[in-house]
Design an enzyme around this catalytic site. Structure first.
Site, PDB file in Angstrom:
ATOM      1  N   LYS A   1       0.818  -1.214   0.000  1.00 25.05           N
ATOM      2  CA  LYS A   1       0.000   0.000   0.000  1.00 25.05           C
ATOM      3  C   LYS A   1       0.851   1.263   0.000  1.00 25.05           C
ATOM      4  CE  LYS A   1      -0.507   0.216   5.054  1.00 25.05           C
ATOM      5  NZ  LYS A   1      -1.458   0.194   6.183  1.00 25.05           N
TER       6      LYS A   1
ATOM      7  N   HIS B   1       4.131  -2.828  15.792  1.00 17.47           N
ATOM      8  CA  HIS B   1       4.482  -1.733  14.891  1.00 17.47           C
ATOM      9  C   HIS B   1       4.817  -0.498  15.699  1.00 17.47           C
ATOM     10  CE1 HIS B   1       4.472   0.964  11.420  1.00 17.47           C
ATOM     11  NE2 HIS B   1       3.691   1.771  12.105  1.00 17.47           N
TER      12      HIS B   1
ATOM     13  N   GLY C   1       7.959   1.670  10.391  1.00 19.06           N
ATOM     14  CA  GLY C   1       8.478   2.778  11.185  1.00 19.06           C
ATOM     15  C   GLY C   1       9.877   3.211  10.804  1.00 19.06           C
TER      16      GLY C   1
ATOM     17  N   GLU D   1       8.692  -4.637   8.221  1.00 15.55           N
ATOM     18  CA  GLU D   1       7.864  -4.110   7.138  1.00 15.55           C
ATOM     19  C   GLU D   1       8.279  -2.683   6.766  1.00 15.55           C
ATOM     20  OE1 GLU D   1       3.671  -4.584   7.932  1.00 15.55           O
ATOM     21  OE2 GLU D   1       4.003  -6.472   9.002  1.00 15.55           O
ATOM     22  N   PRO D   2       9.488  -2.521   6.230  1.00 19.01           N
ATOM     23  CA  PRO D   2       9.918  -1.178   5.809  1.00 19.01           C
ATOM     24  C   PRO D   2       9.233  -0.758   4.529  1.00 19.01           C
ATOM     25  CG  PRO D   2      11.603  -2.803   5.269  1.00 19.01           C
ATOM     26  CD  PRO D   2      10.513  -3.539   5.989  1.00 19.01           C
ATOM     27  N   GLY D   3       8.495   0.339   4.565  1.00 19.39           N
ATOM     28  CA  GLY D   3       7.781   0.815   3.388  1.00 19.39           C
ATOM     29  C   GLY D   3       8.382   2.086   2.838  1.00 19.39           C
TER      30      GLY D   3
ATOM     31  N   ASP E   1     -11.798  22.528  -3.517  1.00 14.00           N
ATOM     32  CA  ASP E   1     -12.323  22.041  -2.245  1.00 14.00           C
ATOM     33  C   ASP E   1     -11.537  22.694  -1.109  1.00 14.00           C
ATOM     34  OD1 ASP E   1     -12.504  20.187   0.123  1.00 14.00           O
ATOM     35  OD2 ASP E   1     -13.865  19.136  -1.223  1.00 14.00           O
TER      36      ASP E   1
END
Length: 448
Positions: A69, A197, A237, A271-273, A360
């Site tokens: 994601k 996390h 993180g 989980e390095p994104g 907007d």
């Protein structure tokens, strides 16, 4: 060939050492100025290679599982897959994307804390067994839809300085872990590990110490129930900074050696994104409208430093929070705009704000910054735009999604070869000479 974000095909320009990211951006802006001023990204996929080398040097043997994601463009996913990285998926579409790359189910984790039953069934059919869980209702839903699931209990962390609200929303307590294990026994579901996390906004590295200690308690608890647990997921993180990576490693390494030594058989993953992709993508946007106000109320402090007759400029650009700046709705923008056109060092700067094209009231990108006076048609550059900006985007008011131009230097390409690049990936590469011709129509190719 020019494509759109939903196109499956893409190309990666191989840059000679004489060519730079700035050359690519200049070339693309030149083309767009003549063919239609559309926002675009330039993705330096070589940075993914560098980040992976950095990870292996600092964090090995912790295996990275990339959260899809964060940036789901095929160029990113294919390069990371080639490097042997696993994937953390939060939806059926993400699992399908990764499977299309030929990634084995063992290298995919289903991490959504609130899963749809239909998507759990999809994971079961695809052989994706490892998934996270933090409550008994979710556990029962998984048991009904995927009896062969292998669960990671998602425990809450004690990060009171950053995402306290998020930690209250997701993750279970140590006390509740015992109840979940009782439920898992009752429904015949395997529990194989623990996940936690720590937010990348967390400044207290002590949070890792508490989380790893809590994880050890859960592992000990699991032995009482007869579960064989062999996975510890320390989550994401990671900001992308080598210093932060080294600081985290310095804190967690001694605890992992004590609580989860190599002989324990526990595989530690992460989980390095944004660590991988944030700095790899640069966004170029075009100014489509401009307003000038001399009496606009300014934020506190700004009004006192400007002359009463000094203008305040409001610029509207062809991308906004319903597109590439979607993360701006929930967090602060971590990059500042850079003016593409050349201007004199002594040229006056004016208080300015940047807005997206939707009209907007939420579509404000930068509330207050200092810029030289710009004109409609000028370009602004945003660095570090690779994280959380390249997923599904709104087509509000029919504004087109940004194109994507992939590039990589020859030195990074050599590193890819050393990492075992496949011939299937090679088909996406083509050579770009060091002397870039601005008039070339097919110099770079776009994709999603």
């Amino acid at each position: 060939m020019k494509g759109f974000l939903e196109d499956a095909n893409y190309s990666i320009g191989l840059l000679d050492e004489g060519a730079t990211l700035a050359d690519v951006i200049d070339n693309c802006i030149y083309e767009h100025t003549h063919t239609g001023k559309r926002a675009f990204y330039v993705g330096d996929l070589g940075k993914l290679v560098k980040k992976n080398i950095q990870w292996q040097n600092v964090m090995a043997p912790i295996k990275p599982f990339y959260p899809v994601k964060c940036n789901s463009t095929p160029g990113v996913l294919e390069i990371l897959g080639t490097l042997g990285i696993g994937f953390a998926c939060s939806s059926k579409s993400e699992m399908a994307l990764v499977q299309d790359l030929g990634i084995s189910p063992e290298n995919i984790i289903y991490t959504n804390p609130c899963k749809q039953a239909s998507q759990i069934k999809y994971a079961a059919k695809a052989g994706i067994n490892i998934m996270t869980c933090d409550n008994d209702i979710e556990l029962k839903k998984i048991a009904r839809s995927h009896p062969n699931a292998k669960l990671l209990l998602h425990i809450a962390t004690e990060d009171i300085t950053a995402d306290e609200e998020m930690n209250m929303k997701f993750g279970t307590t140590l006390k509740n872990c015992r109840h979940l294990m009782e439920c898992a026994k009752e429904f015949g579901i395997q529990i194989v590990g623990v996940k936690f996390h720590v937010s990348n906004t967390c400044k207290e590295l002590q949070t890792y110490i508490h989380a790893i200690s809590d994880a050890r308690c859960v592992f000990d608890m699991a032995e009482e129930f007869g579960f064989k647990m062999d996975i510890l997921d320390i989550g994401g993180g990671f900001t992308g900074s080598e210093l932060q990576l080294e600081e985290v490693n310095h804190v967690i390494r001694p605890l992992l050696d004590i609580y989860f030594p190599k002989e324990s058989g526990v595989n530690v993953i992460a989980e390095p994104g944004c660590y991988y992709v944030s700095s790899a993508f640069t966004l170029a946007v075009n100014i489509i409208a401009k307003k000038t106000e001399c009496d606009k109320l300014l934020p506190s402090g700004v009004e006192q430093t400007r002359n009463d007759d000094e203008p305040v400029f409001t610029y509207y650009i062809n991308d906004g929070v319903y597109g590439s700046f979607a993360s701006k709705l929930s967090e602060k923008l971590n990059t500042i705009p850079e003016v593409h056109k050349k201007y004199k060092e002594d040229e006056p700067l004016f208080t300015s704000s940047l807005w997206g094209p939707s009209c907007d009231e939420l579509d404000q990108i930068v509330e207050n910054c200092l810029l030289p006076e710009l004109s409609v048609g000028d370009w602004l550059i945003f660095d570090n735009m690779g994280s959380g900006t390249l997923g599904e985007q709104s087509t509000f008011n029919d504004y087109q999604r940004p194109l994507i131009y992939y590039m990589m230097s020859f030195s990074d390409w050599d590193e890819m070869q050393d990492a075992g690049i496949t011939s299937d990936t090679m088909k996406n590469f083509f050579f770009v000479p060091s002397c870039i011709q601005l008039s070339s129509e097919d110099r770079f190719s776009t994709a999603a």
